[in-house]
Design an enzyme around this catalytic site. Structure first.
Site, PDB file in Angstrom:
ATOM      1  N   HIS A 114      18.048  17.890 -33.410  1.00  0.00           N
ATOM      2  CA  HIS A 114      17.516  19.196 -33.828  1.00  0.00           C
ATOM      3  C   HIS A 114      16.307  19.095 -34.754  1.00  0.00           C
ATOM      4  O   HIS A 114      16.464  19.165 -35.983  1.00  0.00           O
ATOM      5  CB  HIS A 114      18.620  19.973 -34.570  1.00  0.00           C
ATOM      6  CG  HIS A 114      19.754  20.374 -33.707  1.00  0.00           C
ATOM      7  ND1 HIS A 114      19.755  21.525 -32.953  1.00  0.00           N
ATOM      8  CD2 HIS A 114      20.935  19.769 -33.456  1.00  0.00           C
ATOM      9  CE1 HIS A 114      20.884  21.620 -32.276  1.00  0.00           C
ATOM     10  NE2 HIS A 114      21.627  20.564 -32.562  1.00  0.00           N
TER      11      HIS A 114
ATOM     12  N   CYS B  12      19.490  20.333 -27.669  1.00  0.00           N
ATOM     13  CA  CYS B  12      20.946  20.207 -27.736  1.00  0.00           C
ATOM     14  C   CYS B  12      21.589  20.914 -26.535  1.00  0.00           C
ATOM     15  O   CYS B  12      21.380  20.506 -25.409  1.00  0.00           O
ATOM     16  CB  CYS B  12      21.441  20.729 -29.090  1.00  0.00           C
ATOM     17  SG  CYS B  12      23.113  20.176 -29.493  1.00  0.00           S
TER      18      CYS B  12
ATOM     19  N   GLU C 206      14.297  21.376 -35.390  1.00  0.00           N
ATOM     20  CA  GLU C 206      14.148  22.676 -36.073  1.00  0.00           C
ATOM     21  C   GLU C 206      14.925  22.729 -37.389  1.00  0.00           C
ATOM     22  O   GLU C 206      14.705  23.641 -38.188  1.00  0.00           O
ATOM     23  CB  GLU C 206      14.583  23.824 -35.149  1.00  0.00           C
ATOM     24  CG  GLU C 206      16.085  24.002 -34.940  1.00  0.00           C
ATOM     25  CD  GLU C 206      16.675  23.107 -33.852  1.00  0.00           C
ATOM     26  OE1 GLU C 206      16.018  22.112 -33.475  1.00  0.00           O
ATOM     27  OE2 GLU C 206      17.789  23.398 -33.389  1.00  0.00           O
TER      28      GLU C 206
END
Lengths: 227, 81
Positions: free
Chosen positions: A203, A86, A205
């Site tokens: 993302h 990002c 994660e």
């Protein structure tokens, strides 16, 4: 694999990233403040998401000039692993570690929604636990994720196999509708020529535990931990 | 001396912001609005008093930080000096 996470004022995804890395690697990453320049002992530098320096001037422009990024450039030049997600992807392009730029989303709106990513190659330290052509879900949260590069650069990226991930339908098709931010050639993530630097807009994660709603992003971190 | 750096997206780079402004102007009833492009202006006050040297310094600043030359072009104005 010893990871470290770079912190800039305004970054806000470092905790999510630390959770994903800690689970995969079995130990917590080192947190590295933007004024630090000693990255010795770290194999993987992660530049997380957020709004470094309030996105002043351009997303990632100020962070790219910070002391730690000079050290990250040296780390990359030595063949070290770097992951930018990002705002981290924006910072890596501004720092010249990856080509192109991330423009304002084509629809002008900030997009906070899940997308699907197609794995364009799995023979890298980042994607080894995925299969080529596999589609996985990833949350996106950005206002400037519209990947841009001139035609020659895009052709080179494709020709050298440096496109890592593309926005796709759940079935793996590349369509304009699946490419919500308007990225050139539906590009969501690209590698540096040595395949050791990856910039990725969504993302992974944030999907590493059933409690988060899925584990689609876990293979990326497991791949890195095993490298 | 004071200088102005004007930064615009390069031709061929999609400018959704400019497009939205153009549509809004048309929506407000302004007739004949063609292409609208949005950029930014940065004013610099430099200690340098020689216009040529000040311009060179501002151009270096633009290339290094103020503009991203992958997507943007820039113009330095010295206000006629």
């Amino acid at each position: 694999m010893t990871p470290g996470i770079v912190l800039f004022p305004g970054i806000n995804r470092e905790r999510d990233m630390a959770i994903a890395l800690t689970r995969a690697c079995g130990h917590a990453p080192r947190m590295i403040w933007h004024t630090e320049t000693d990255l010795s002992g770290i194999d993987l530098i992660v530049v997380p998401g957020g709004f470094s320096y309030g996105d002043y001037l351009r997303c990632g422009a100020m962070a790219a000039q910070s002391p730690v990024m000079a050290a990250v450039r040296d780390h990359a030049a030595r063949g070290g692993y770097v992951l930018g997600v990002c705002n981290g992807f924006q910072i890596l392009t501004e720092a010249g570690l990856l080509p192109g730029a991330l423009l304002r989303n084509a629809g002008l709106r900030f997009i906070s929604a899940d997308c699907h990513l197609r794995v364009e190659r799995a023979d890298t330290v980042f994607a080894a636990r995925y299969q080529r052509g596999q589609v996985f879900r990833a949350p996106m949260a950005h206002g400037d994720g519209n990947y841009f590069a001139d035609e020659a650069t895009l052709d080179r990226l494709e020709g050298e196999g440096l496109v890592g991930f593309r926005y796709a339908t759940p079935g793996g098709e590349i369509t304009p509708e699946a490419n919500r931010n308007g990225s050139a050639r539906s590009i969501a993530g690209i590698y540096a020529p040595n395949l050791r630097v990856l910039g990725l807009m969504p993302h992974p994660e944030d999907l590493v535990d059933p409690l988060m709603g899925g584990e689609d992003g876990k293979p990326l971190f497991d791949s890195l931990a095993a490298a | 001396m004071k200088l102005t750096v004007t930064i615009m997206l390069k031709d061929g780079v999609l400018d959704p912001q400019g497009k939205a402004i153009g549509q809004a102007l048309t929506g407000l009833g302004f007739a004949g609005v063609g292409e609208v492009r949005a950029g930014k202006v940065i004013e610099l006050d430099l200690a340098e008093t020689d216009p040529a040297r000040a311009r060179a310094a501002a151009e270096a600043m633009a290339r290094k930080l103020l503009a991203n030359t992958v997507i943007e072009s820039f113009r330095v104005d010295t206000g006629g000096a």
